[in-house]
Design a protein around this motif. Structure first.
Motif, PDB file in Angstrom:
ATOM      1  N   SER A   1       1.009  -1.423  -0.094  1.00 29.85           N
ATOM      2  CA  SER A   1       0.187   0.005   0.162  1.00 29.85           C
ATOM      3  C   SER A   1       0.728   1.313  -0.005  1.00 29.85           C
ATOM      4  CB  SER A   1      -0.929   0.011   1.292  1.00 29.85           C
ATOM      5  OG  SER A   1      -0.159  -0.065   2.301  1.00 29.85           O
ATOM      6  N   ASN A   2       0.302   2.298  -0.920  1.00 31.62           N
ATOM      7  CA  ASN A   2       1.384   3.492  -0.862  1.00 31.62           C
ATOM      8  C   ASN A   2       2.537   3.318  -1.835  1.00 31.62           C
ATOM      9  OD1 ASN A   2      -0.906   4.866   0.642  1.00 31.62           O
ATOM     10  ND2 ASN A   2       0.141   4.082   2.410  1.00 31.62           N
ATOM     11  N   SER A   3       2.778   2.283  -2.392  1.00 29.79           N
ATOM     12  CA  SER A   3       3.901   1.915  -3.408  1.00 29.79           C
ATOM     13  C   SER A   3       3.584   2.956  -4.863  1.00 29.79           C
ATOM     14  CB  SER A   3       3.892   0.645  -3.756  1.00 29.79           C
ATOM     15  OG  SER A   3       4.394  -0.235  -2.762  1.00 29.79           O
ATOM     16  N   SER A   4       4.652   3.301  -5.300  1.00 28.58           N
ATOM     17  CA  SER A   4       4.843   3.827  -6.493  1.00 28.58           C
ATOM     18  C   SER A   4       5.543   3.035  -7.519  1.00 28.58           C
ATOM     19  CB  SER A   4       5.701   5.313  -6.438  1.00 28.58           C
ATOM     20  OG  SER A   4       5.028   6.061  -5.738  1.00 28.58           O
ATOM     21  N   ILE A   5       4.882   2.893  -8.804  1.00 27.39           N
ATOM     22  CA  ILE A   5       5.618   2.120  -9.564  1.00 27.39           C
ATOM     23  C   ILE A   5       5.624   2.646 -11.212  1.00 27.39           C
ATOM     24  CG2 ILE A   5       3.288   0.876 -10.064  1.00 27.39           C
ATOM     25  CD1 ILE A   5       5.247  -1.583 -10.375  1.00 27.39           C
ATOM     26  N   LEU A   6       6.448   2.434 -11.782  1.00 27.59           N
ATOM     27  CA  LEU A   6       6.612   2.946 -13.238  1.00 27.59           C
ATOM     28  C   LEU A   6       6.471   1.568 -14.058  1.00 27.59           C
ATOM     29  CD1 LEU A   6       7.351   5.082 -15.103  1.00 27.59           C
ATOM     30  CD2 LEU A   6       9.861   4.301 -14.960  1.00 27.59           C
ATOM     31  N   ILE A   7       5.602   1.566 -14.930  1.00 24.14           N
ATOM     32  CA  ILE A   7       5.538   0.381 -15.867  1.00 24.14           C
ATOM     33  C   ILE A   7       5.555   0.710 -17.257  1.00 24.14           C
ATOM     34  CG2 ILE A   7       3.628  -1.070 -16.984  1.00 24.14           C
ATOM     35  CD1 ILE A   7       2.344  -1.214 -13.962  1.00 24.14           C
ATOM     36  N   LEU A   8       6.699   0.249 -17.884  1.00 22.96           N
ATOM     37  CA  LEU A   8       7.078   0.545 -19.422  1.00 22.96           C
ATOM     38  C   LEU A   8       6.309  -0.361 -20.077  1.00 22.96           C
ATOM     39  CD1 LEU A   8      11.000   0.386 -18.774  1.00 22.96           C
ATOM     40  CD2 LEU A   8       9.617   2.196 -18.641  1.00 22.96           C
ATOM     41  N   GLY A   9       5.901   0.267 -21.237  1.00 21.64           N
ATOM     42  CA  GLY A   9       5.022  -0.572 -22.360  1.00 21.64           C
ATOM     43  C   GLY A   9       3.530  -0.773 -21.537  1.00 21.64           C
ATOM     44  N   ALA A  10       3.082   0.443 -20.867  1.00 18.90           N
ATOM     45  CA  ALA A  10       1.722   0.208 -20.179  1.00 18.90           C
ATOM     46  C   ALA A  10       0.454   0.035 -20.896  1.00 18.90           C
ATOM     47  CB  ALA A  10       1.488   1.366 -19.191  1.00 18.90           C
ATOM     48  N   SER A  11       0.582   0.288 -22.332  1.00 18.70           N
ATOM     49  CA  SER A  11      -0.425  -0.040 -23.222  1.00 18.70           C
ATOM     50  C   SER A  11      -0.517  -1.116 -23.884  1.00 18.70           C
ATOM     51  CB  SER A  11      -0.659   1.365 -24.450  1.00 18.70           C
ATOM     52  OG  SER A  11       0.461   1.170 -25.160  1.00 18.70           O
ATOM     53  N   GLY A  12       0.435  -2.105 -23.764  1.00 20.12           N
ATOM     54  CA  GLY A  12       0.877  -3.432 -24.195  1.00 20.12           C
ATOM     55  C   GLY A  12       0.095  -4.604 -23.827  1.00 20.12           C
ATOM     56  N   GLY A  13       0.135  -5.677 -24.217  1.00 18.31           N
ATOM     57  CA  GLY A  13      -0.473  -6.912 -23.853  1.00 18.31           C
ATOM     58  C   GLY A  13      -0.318  -7.262 -22.332  1.00 18.31           C
ATOM     59  N   THR A  14       0.763  -7.363 -21.777  1.00 18.28           N
ATOM     60  CA  THR A  14       1.231  -7.485 -20.368  1.00 18.28           C
ATOM     61  C   THR A  14       0.916  -6.031 -19.755  1.00 18.28           C
ATOM     62  OG1 THR A  14       2.360  -9.391 -20.922  1.00 18.28           O
ATOM     63  CG2 THR A  14       2.592  -8.608 -18.670  1.00 18.28           C
ATOM     64  N   GLY A  15       1.539  -5.188 -20.093  1.00 20.71           N
ATOM     65  CA  GLY A  15       1.638  -3.979 -19.527  1.00 20.71           C
ATOM     66  C   GLY A  15       0.360  -3.309 -19.066  1.00 20.71           C
ATOM     67  N   HIS A  16      -0.646  -3.362 -19.892  1.00 21.96           N
ATOM     68  CA  HIS A  16      -2.071  -2.855 -19.483  1.00 21.96           C
ATOM     69  C   HIS A  16      -2.742  -3.534 -18.388  1.00 21.96           C
ATOM     70  CE1 HIS A  16      -4.047  -5.847 -22.064  1.00 21.96           C
ATOM     71  NE2 HIS A  16      -5.184  -5.485 -21.394  1.00 21.96           N
ATOM     72  N   VAL A  17      -2.194  -4.952 -18.446  1.00 19.98           N
ATOM     73  CA  VAL A  17      -2.822  -5.566 -17.029  1.00 19.98           C
ATOM     74  C   VAL A  17      -1.942  -5.454 -16.061  1.00 19.98           C
ATOM     75  CG1 VAL A  17      -3.172  -8.151 -16.492  1.00 19.98           C
ATOM     76  CG2 VAL A  17      -3.852  -7.592 -18.819  1.00 19.98           C
ATOM     77  N   ALA A  18      -0.931  -5.194 -16.129  1.00 24.13           N
ATOM     78  CA  ALA A  18       0.199  -4.719 -14.956  1.00 24.13           C
ATOM     79  C   ALA A  18      -0.253  -3.438 -14.165  1.00 24.13           C
ATOM     80  CB  ALA A  18       1.755  -4.765 -15.450  1.00 24.13           C
ATOM     81  N   VAL A  19      -0.745  -2.643 -15.055  1.00 26.11           N
ATOM     82  CA  VAL A  19      -1.318  -1.363 -14.304  1.00 26.11           C
ATOM     83  C   VAL A  19      -2.601  -1.463 -13.443  1.00 26.11           C
ATOM     84  CG1 VAL A  19      -2.464   0.735 -14.881  1.00 26.11           C
ATOM     85  CG2 VAL A  19      -0.618   0.110 -16.377  1.00 26.11           C
ATOM     86  N   SER A  20      -3.386  -2.376 -14.061  1.00 25.40           N
ATOM     87  CA  SER A  20      -4.661  -2.762 -13.183  1.00 25.40           C
ATOM     88  C   SER A  20      -4.311  -3.646 -11.999  1.00 25.40           C
ATOM     89  CB  SER A  20      -5.580  -3.588 -14.047  1.00 25.40           C
ATOM     90  OG  SER A  20      -6.054  -2.783 -15.006  1.00 25.40           O
ATOM     91  N   VAL A  21      -3.421  -4.519 -12.121  1.00 28.38           N
ATOM     92  CA  VAL A  21      -2.883  -5.353 -11.232  1.00 28.38           C
ATOM     93  C   VAL A  21      -2.240  -4.521  -9.961  1.00 28.38           C
ATOM     94  CG1 VAL A  21      -1.228  -7.401 -10.381  1.00 28.38           C
ATOM     95  CG2 VAL A  21      -2.901  -7.584 -12.370  1.00 28.38           C
ATOM     96  N   ALA A  22      -1.244  -3.796 -10.410  1.00 24.34           N
ATOM     97  CA  ALA A  22      -0.654  -2.660  -9.477  1.00 24.34           C
ATOM     98  C   ALA A  22      -1.500  -2.044  -8.520  1.00 24.34           C
ATOM     99  CB  ALA A  22       0.393  -1.888 -10.315  1.00 24.34           C
ATOM    100  N   ARG A  23      -2.546  -1.402  -9.154  1.00 22.46           N
ATOM    101  CA  ARG A  23      -3.446  -0.838  -8.447  1.00 22.46           C
ATOM    102  C   ARG A  23      -4.165  -1.607  -7.430  1.00 22.46           C
ATOM    103  NH1 ARG A  23      -4.643   4.735  -9.459  1.00 22.46           N
ATOM    104  NH2 ARG A  23      -5.827   4.303  -7.634  1.00 22.46           N
TER     105      ARG A  23
END
Length: 145
Positions: A93-115
């Motif tokens: 909780s309260n982490s910050s993360i940078l996701i490279l390729g955030a609109s790609g196949g895995t990246g867009h899911v990683a954005v949701s999972v991170a939240r």
């Protein structure tokens, strides 16, 4: 040249490709799944899912959420596991993360999972034309590469 031929023969020819699947149970020996159940999951490497039927290990099958279409469910398992396994040890909780390729196949899911895992700040790196899409997935910030 010989190595390429060996790889082609052993890993491509006469093998069904694919990892993820979704569909309707047509036969079951399990009390967890009944004929007619909507399911999705992933298969072990080299087993293949791009076929009319698959015989999946029970520990890699789940009931399909009613909120997902079969196509959406079939697209989720491998990228979802990749995102979850790579982020879970590092997001609190309260982490910050940078996701490279955030609109790609895995990246867009990683954005949701991170939240979902509790990241307060998720910065998605993508092209400007994909900013809105990445923000819809849960990014709090976007950065044009």
């Amino acid at each position: 040249q010989r190595l390429r031929a060996i790889i082609k023969h052993n890993m491509v020819e006469n093998h069904i490709i694919g990892f993820d699947f979704s569909g309707i149970v047509v036969e079951s020996n399990s009390s967890s799944f009944q004929v007619g159940d909507a399911v999705f999951g992933t298969m072990p490497p080299s087993c293949g899912t791009l076929a009319e039927y698959v015989c999946a290990p029970l520990d890699q099958v789940c009931h399909k959420p009613t909120s997902l279409s079969f196509a959406q469910a079939a697209a989720l398992p491998l990228v979802g596991l990749t995102a979850l396994q790579s982020l879970k040890p590092y997001i609190h909780s309260n982490s910050s993360i940078l996701i490279l390729g955030a609109s790609g196949g895995t990246g867009h899911v990683a954005v949701s999972v991170a939240r979902v895992l509790g990241a307060q700040h998720v910065c998605g790196v993508c092209s400007q034309r994909n900013f809105e899409f990445v923000q819809q997935q849960g990014a709090t910030h976007t950065l044009d590469y």
